[in-house]
Design a protein around this motif. Structure first.
Motif, mmCIF file in Angstrom:
data_model
loop_
_atom_site.group_PDB
_atom_site.id
_atom_site.type_symbol
_atom_site.label_atom_id
_atom_site.label_comp_id
_atom_site.label_asym_id
_atom_site.label_seq_id
_atom_site.Cartn_x
_atom_site.Cartn_y
_atom_site.Cartn_z
ATOM 1 N N GLN A 148 32.509 -24.299 119.148
ATOM 2 C CA GLN A 148 33.855 -23.742 119.057
ATOM 3 C C GLN A 148 33.819 -22.229 118.886
ATOM 4 O O GLN A 148 34.608 -21.513 119.493
ATOM 5 C CB GLN A 148 34.625 -24.382 117.892
ATOM 6 N N THR A 149 32.897 -21.740 118.063
ATOM 7 C CA THR A 149 32.759 -20.295 117.870
ATOM 8 C C THR A 149 32.350 -19.624 119.171
ATOM 9 O O THR A 149 32.912 -18.596 119.554
ATOM 10 C CB THR A 149 31.743 -19.989 116.750
ATOM 11 N N ARG A 150 31.367 -20.189 119.872
ATOM 12 C CA ARG A 150 30.922 -19.631 121.154
ATOM 13 C C ARG A 150 32.078 -19.589 122.144
ATOM 14 O O ARG A 150 32.314 -18.572 122.813
ATOM 15 C CB ARG A 150 29.768 -20.466 121.723
ATOM 16 N N LYS A 151 32.853 -20.672 122.210
ATOM 17 C CA LYS A 151 33.990 -20.729 123.127
ATOM 18 C C LYS A 151 35.040 -19.679 122.767
ATOM 19 O O LYS A 151 35.570 -18.984 123.637
ATOM 20 C CB LYS A 151 34.607 -22.129 123.090
ATOM 21 N N LEU A 152 35.321 -19.536 121.468
ATOM 22 C CA LEU A 152 36.314 -18.549 121.037
ATOM 23 C C LEU A 152 35.848 -17.128 121.339
ATOM 24 O O LEU A 152 36.634 -16.293 121.793
ATOM 25 C CB LEU A 152 36.634 -18.706 119.555
ATOM 26 N N ILE A 153 34.565 -16.847 121.117
ATOM 27 C CA ILE A 153 34.024 -15.512 121.406
ATOM 28 C C ILE A 153 34.172 -15.192 122.891
ATOM 29 O O ILE A 153 34.567 -14.089 123.260
ATOM 30 C CB ILE A 153 32.550 -15.416 120.947
ATOM 31 N N GLN A 154 33.872 -16.162 123.755
ATOM 32 C CA GLN A 154 34.017 -15.951 125.196
ATOM 33 C C GLN A 154 35.485 -15.774 125.580
ATOM 34 O O GLN A 154 35.829 -14.903 126.389
ATOM 35 C CB GLN A 154 33.389 -17.107 125.969
ATOM 36 N N GLN A 155 36.381 -16.587 125.010
ATOM 37 C CA GLN A 155 37.800 -16.450 125.310
ATOM 38 C C GLN A 155 38.338 -15.117 124.802
ATOM 39 O O GLN A 155 39.133 -14.471 125.484
ATOM 40 C CB GLN A 155 38.596 -17.604 124.694
ATOM 41 N N MET A 156 37.883 -14.704 123.608
ATOM 42 C CA MET A 156 38.314 -13.425 123.065
ATOM 43 C C MET A 156 37.900 -12.295 124.001
ATOM 44 O O MET A 156 38.692 -11.398 124.283
ATOM 45 C CB MET A 156 37.712 -13.205 121.674
ATOM 46 N N GLY A 157 36.679 -12.340 124.499
ATOM 47 C CA GLY A 157 36.208 -11.314 125.421
ATOM 48 C C GLY A 157 37.029 -11.268 126.695
ATOM 49 O O GLY A 157 37.418 -10.192 127.166
ATOM 50 N N GLY A 158 37.324 -12.448 127.252
ATOM 51 C CA GLY A 158 38.138 -12.503 128.468
ATOM 52 C C GLY A 158 39.548 -11.986 128.242
ATOM 53 O O GLY A 158 40.102 -11.263 129.073
ATOM 54 N N LEU A 159 40.132 -12.349 127.107
ATOM 55 C CA LEU A 159 41.481 -11.862 126.782
ATOM 56 C C LEU A 159 41.496 -10.362 126.551
ATOM 57 O O LEU A 159 42.419 -9.674 126.984
ATOM 58 C CB LEU A 159 42.036 -12.582 125.561
ATOM 59 N N LEU A 160 40.461 -9.848 125.877
ATOM 60 C CA LEU A 160 40.379 -8.403 125.655
ATOM 61 C C LEU A 160 40.318 -7.673 126.995
ATOM 62 O O LEU A 160 41.034 -6.696 127.208
ATOM 63 C CB LEU A 160 39.164 -8.053 124.789
#
Length: 191
Positions: A8-20
């Motif tokens: 979940q953390t890995r997925k959130l980090i990737q989603q955060m990067g894409g959103l940024l």
């Protein structure tokens, strides 16, 4: 359970990067321009956008402040139903690891409110980066005793006491108890 948390953390980090990257593009900013607006290095911003690093809370605050967006705008999971169980949310740590916040609910629609669980170790202090101008912060002590400083005034809060203040004000949390303090924090942004 640890494997699920890591995923979940890995997925959130990737989603955060894409959103940024998406938000930066929408605002027509280069990485260099965003670095200048936020005080976060171009290298660090690039790593965040590529999902290669889990930034600290201070870095995320600087980025969202520079972009004039709520923190939870880039801390989003793609779910239709959002259930928040204590200890299972995305956790962000302060610089010395004695302060941590766990996101409770996140939204991609440009939310005007964020909700967190915050935890502060016994006898520890935390002074966050200034938040967005015009935002209001609401804090309720769920467990423990907190000495809370807003600008130059100090308030003593015990279990279930609450305080409201302008989030851009300089403020400091200090756990004056012998157990971990648990706080419920709501940040409301101007419309």
């Amino acid at each position: 359970m640890k494997g699920l948390e890591d995923e979940q953390t890995r997925k959130l980090i990737q989603q955060m990067g894409g959103l940024l990257r998406k938000i930066r593009s929408e605002q027509k900013l280069s990485l260099e321009e965003l670095a200048e607006k936020t005080g976060v290095s171009k290298l660090t911003l690039g790593k965040i956008e590529r999902g290669e690093t889990n930034p600290t809370l201070g870095v995320v605050w600087k980025i969202t402040e520079g972009l004039s967006i709520p923190l939870t705008r880039i801390l989003v999971m793609d779910d239709h139903v959002d259930l928040s169980r204590c200890g299972e949310g995305f956790m962000i740590y302060g610089p010395d690891q004695t302060w941590r916040v766990e996101t409770v609910f996140r939204n991609t629609d440009g939310p005007t409110m964020e909700i967190y669980r915050a935890f502060l170790e016994p006898q520890a202090m935390y002074s966050p980066e200034p938040h967005h101008k015009g935002a209001m912060e609401f804090v309720t002590v769920m467990r423990g005793n907190i000495s809370f400083k807003v600008e130059e005034r100090v308030y003593q809060l015990k279990q279930f006491d609450s305080i409201k203040f302008e989030a851009a004000s300089k403020h400091l949390y200090k756990n004056i108890g012998e157990e971990e303090a648990v706080l419920h924090v709501v940040v409301r942004y101007p419309s």
